[in-house]
Design an enzyme around this catalytic site. Structure first.
Site, PDB file in Angstrom:
ATOM      1  N   GLY A  12       0.827  -1.216   0.000  1.00 55.58           N
ATOM      2  CA  GLY A  12       0.000   0.000   0.000  1.00 55.58           C
ATOM      3  C   GLY A  12       0.851   1.250   0.000  1.00 55.58           C
ATOM      4  N   ASN A  90       1.483  -2.836   5.481  1.00 57.81           N
ATOM      5  CA  ASN A  90       0.787  -1.571   5.748  1.00 57.81           C
ATOM      6  C   ASN A  90      -0.612  -1.508   5.137  1.00 57.81           C
ATOM      7  OD1 ASN A  90       0.594   1.548   6.072  1.00 57.81           O
ATOM      8  ND2 ASN A  90       0.430   1.197   3.862  1.00 57.81           N
ATOM      9  N   TYR A 155     -12.548  -4.319  11.842  1.00 57.49           N
ATOM     10  CA  TYR A 155     -11.227  -3.665  11.787  1.00 57.49           C
ATOM     11  C   TYR A 155     -10.435  -3.922  13.077  1.00 57.49           C
ATOM     12  CZ  TYR A 155      -7.902   0.222  11.076  1.00 57.49           C
ATOM     13  OH  TYR A 155      -6.768   0.990  10.913  1.00 57.49           O
ATOM     14  N   LYS A 159      -6.925  -5.933  13.466  1.00 58.00           N
ATOM     15  CA  LYS A 159      -5.712  -5.268  13.975  1.00 58.00           C
ATOM     16  C   LYS A 159      -5.222  -5.931  15.265  1.00 58.00           C
ATOM     17  CE  LYS A 159      -5.291  -2.228  10.674  1.00 58.00           C
ATOM     18  NZ  LYS A 159      -4.146  -2.224   9.767  1.00 58.00           N
TER      19      LYS A 159
HETATM   20  P1  NAP Z   1      -5.146   4.565   2.919  1.00 61.74           P
HETATM   21  O1  NAP Z   1      -4.616   5.914   2.545  1.00 61.74           O
HETATM   22  O2  NAP Z   1      -6.589   4.283   2.766  1.00 61.74           O
HETATM   23  O3  NAP Z   1      -4.291   3.448   2.173  1.00 61.74           O
HETATM   24  C1  NAP Z   1      -4.624   2.098   2.251  1.00 61.74           C
HETATM   25  C2  NAP Z   1      -3.724   1.323   1.325  1.00 61.74           C
HETATM   26  O4  NAP Z   1      -4.076  -0.056   1.361  1.00 61.74           O
HETATM   27  C3  NAP Z   1      -3.823   1.793  -0.104  1.00 61.74           C
HETATM   28  O5  NAP Z   1      -2.522   2.045  -0.559  1.00 61.74           O
HETATM   29  C4  NAP Z   1      -4.439   0.597  -0.842  1.00 61.74           C
HETATM   30  O6  NAP Z   1      -3.885   0.406  -2.143  1.00 61.74           O
HETATM   31  C5  NAP Z   1      -4.031  -0.566   0.042  1.00 61.74           C
HETATM   32  N1  NAP Z   1      -4.961  -1.697  -0.077  1.00 61.74           N
HETATM   33  C6  NAP Z   1      -6.201  -1.810   0.433  1.00 61.74           C
HETATM   34  N2  NAP Z   1      -6.745  -3.004   0.103  1.00 61.74           N
HETATM   35  C7  NAP Z   1      -5.836  -3.664  -0.656  1.00 61.74           C
HETATM   36  C8  NAP Z   1      -5.801  -4.932  -1.297  1.00 61.74           C
HETATM   37  N3  NAP Z   1      -6.815  -5.799  -1.241  1.00 61.74           N
HETATM   38  N4  NAP Z   1      -4.689  -5.281  -1.999  1.00 61.74           N
HETATM   39  C9  NAP Z   1      -3.668  -4.435  -2.071  1.00 61.74           C
HETATM   40  N5  NAP Z   1      -3.625  -3.208  -1.482  1.00 61.74           N
HETATM   41  C10 NAP Z   1      -4.699  -2.829  -0.774  1.00 61.74           C
HETATM   42  O7  NAP Z   1      -4.837   4.240   4.459  1.00 61.74           O
HETATM   43  P2  NAP Z   1      -3.740   4.759   5.493  1.00 61.74           P
HETATM   44  O8  NAP Z   1      -4.427   5.658   6.434  1.00 61.74           O
HETATM   45  O9  NAP Z   1      -2.501   5.195   4.816  1.00 61.74           O
HETATM   46  O10 NAP Z   1      -3.507   3.390   6.291  1.00 61.74           O
HETATM   47  C11 NAP Z   1      -2.381   2.559   6.139  1.00 61.74           C
HETATM   48  C12 NAP Z   1      -2.408   1.523   7.244  1.00 61.74           C
HETATM   49  O11 NAP Z   1      -2.370   2.167   8.522  1.00 61.74           O
HETATM   50  C13 NAP Z   1      -3.668   0.665   7.243  1.00 61.74           C
HETATM   51  O12 NAP Z   1      -3.350  -0.671   7.572  1.00 61.74           O
HETATM   52  C14 NAP Z   1      -4.510   1.278   8.343  1.00 61.74           C
HETATM   53  O13 NAP Z   1      -5.402   0.361   8.902  1.00 61.74           O
HETATM   54  C15 NAP Z   1      -3.433   1.693   9.320  1.00 61.74           C
HETATM   55  N6  NAP Z   1      -3.865   2.736  10.244  1.00 61.74           N
HETATM   56  C16 NAP Z   1      -4.210   3.967   9.802  1.00 61.74           C
HETATM   57  C17 NAP Z   1      -4.621   4.922  10.722  1.00 61.74           C
HETATM   58  C18 NAP Z   1      -5.006   6.306  10.309  1.00 61.74           C
HETATM   59  O14 NAP Z   1      -5.402   7.078  11.197  1.00 61.74           O
HETATM   60  N7  NAP Z   1      -4.897   6.680   9.043  1.00 61.74           N
HETATM   61  C19 NAP Z   1      -4.676   4.604  12.088  1.00 61.74           C
HETATM   62  C20 NAP Z   1      -4.316   3.337  12.495  1.00 61.74           C
HETATM   63  C21 NAP Z   1      -3.899   2.413  11.576  1.00 61.74           C
HETATM   64  P3  NAP Z   1      -4.489   1.125  -3.469  1.00 61.74           P
HETATM   65  O15 NAP Z   1      -4.868   2.530  -3.082  1.00 61.74           O
HETATM   66  O16 NAP Z   1      -3.363   1.061  -4.442  1.00 61.74           O
HETATM   67  O17 NAP Z   1      -5.677   0.300  -3.874  1.00 61.74           O
END
Ligand code: NAP
Length: 247
Positions: A12, A90, A155, A159
């Site tokens: 990701g 990620n 979720y 996690k």
């Molecule tokens: P994001 O901007 O929505 O990015 C999510 C990424 O996951 C995207 O790059 C997407 O790829 C990829 N993805 C989703 N489903 C997929 C699949 N089936 N196969 C391949 N790639 C897939 O999210 P983010 O906020 O950066 O989050 C990144 C990580 O941090 C996640 O695991 C999230 O749960 C965790 N997290 C985030 C937060 C927060 O506050 N943002 C807090 C706690 C944990 P494409 O776009 O190329 O499809």
């Protein structure tokens, strides 16, 4: 000639936290496997920035829900560099709803993408890491996985599952000098959190002692630390990067 530079695979990596992690690892001297699924333009941008730091970059398009696609991705890395030193699981999704309204397929798909895929890639990469007797596996968990969160049964379970996976990998692979740690971000400004309305965002802010949302770079810096010599003796841990939200 065998490649001597370390190699990191970041899932990701087209946007959000994954983008920041890929860029920070490139800056720290790694070649990067930039994985994406649909964010092709963004992944190309990640590639360009990483190359600006002198990294070689392999763009890897895959749906990580599919084990064969994960195998293919790791095989491509093996063919190009013959090694993978760092895996950052990620990529992740949310499909929030209260438990009474949550569809079984929405529970299952979140578990599959967030947890099962991390198992797939940890399994595949650890086989390469074991041969080199070196590896760093970092799973991006969440404060929701540590504390639970109303509206996020799927979720939070995925996690929390990642934390169990992390601790087990840490125990199984320590003998081969492979560490596994989880990072539990709090509220980080990305597309994922942009989906929450302003009222909810302001409410969350009142729960953050450092009084600001985190940035993707806050998470990336922790990943770089865990991959540095400073992280050599840290394994099986869950590191909260949340501005104190989990105190
Ligand atoms: P994001 O901007 O929505 O990015 C999510 C990424 O996951 C995207 O790059 C997407 O790829 C990829 N993805 C989703 N489903 C997929 C699949 N089936 N196969 C391949 N790639 C897939 O999210 P983010 O906020 O950066 O989050 C990144 C990580 O941090 C996640 O695991 C999230 O749960 C965790 N997290 C985030 C937060 C927060 O506050 N943002 C807090 C706690 C944990 P494409 O776009 O190329 O499809």
């Amino acid at each position: 000639m065998e490649n001597t530079k370390k190699v990191a695979l970041v899932t990701g990596a087209g946007k959000g936290i994954g983008h920041a992690i890929a860029v920070a690892l490139a800056e720290a001297g790694y070649h990067i496997g930039v994985h994406y699924r649909s964010s092709e333009e963004e992944a190309l941008e990640t590639k360009k920035i990483c190359e600006g730091y002198g990294a070689e970059v392999l763009l890897l398009k895959a749906d990580i829900d599919d084990y064969a696609a994960c195998e293919d991705m790791v095989q491509k890395i093996k063919e190009k560099w013959g090694r993978v030193d760092v895996l950052v699981n990620n990529a992740g999704i949310t499909k929030d709803n209260l438990i009474l309204r949550m569809k079984p397929e929405d529970f299952e798909s979140v578990i599959h993408t967030n947890l099962t895929s991390a198992f797939y890639l940890s399994k595949l990469c650890s086989s390469l890491m074991m041969k080199k007797r070196y590896g760093r596996i970092i799973n991006i968990s969440s404060i929701s996985g540590v504390r639970g969160n109303a509206g996020q049964a799927n979720y939070a379970a995925s996690k929390a599952g990642l934390i169990g996976l992390t601790k087990t990998i840490a125990k199984e692979l320590a003998g081969r000098n492979i560490t596994a740690n989880a990072i539990a971000p709090g509220f980080i400004t990305t597309d994922m959190t942009a989906a929450l309305n302003e009222e909810i965002q302001e409410k969350i802010k009142t729960q953050i002692p450092l009084n600001r949302f985190g940035t993707p770079q806050d998470i990336a810096k922790t990943v770089v630390f865990l991959c540095s010599e400073g992280g050599d003796y840290i394994t099986g841990q869950v590191i909260s990067v949340d501005g104190g939200m989990n105190i």
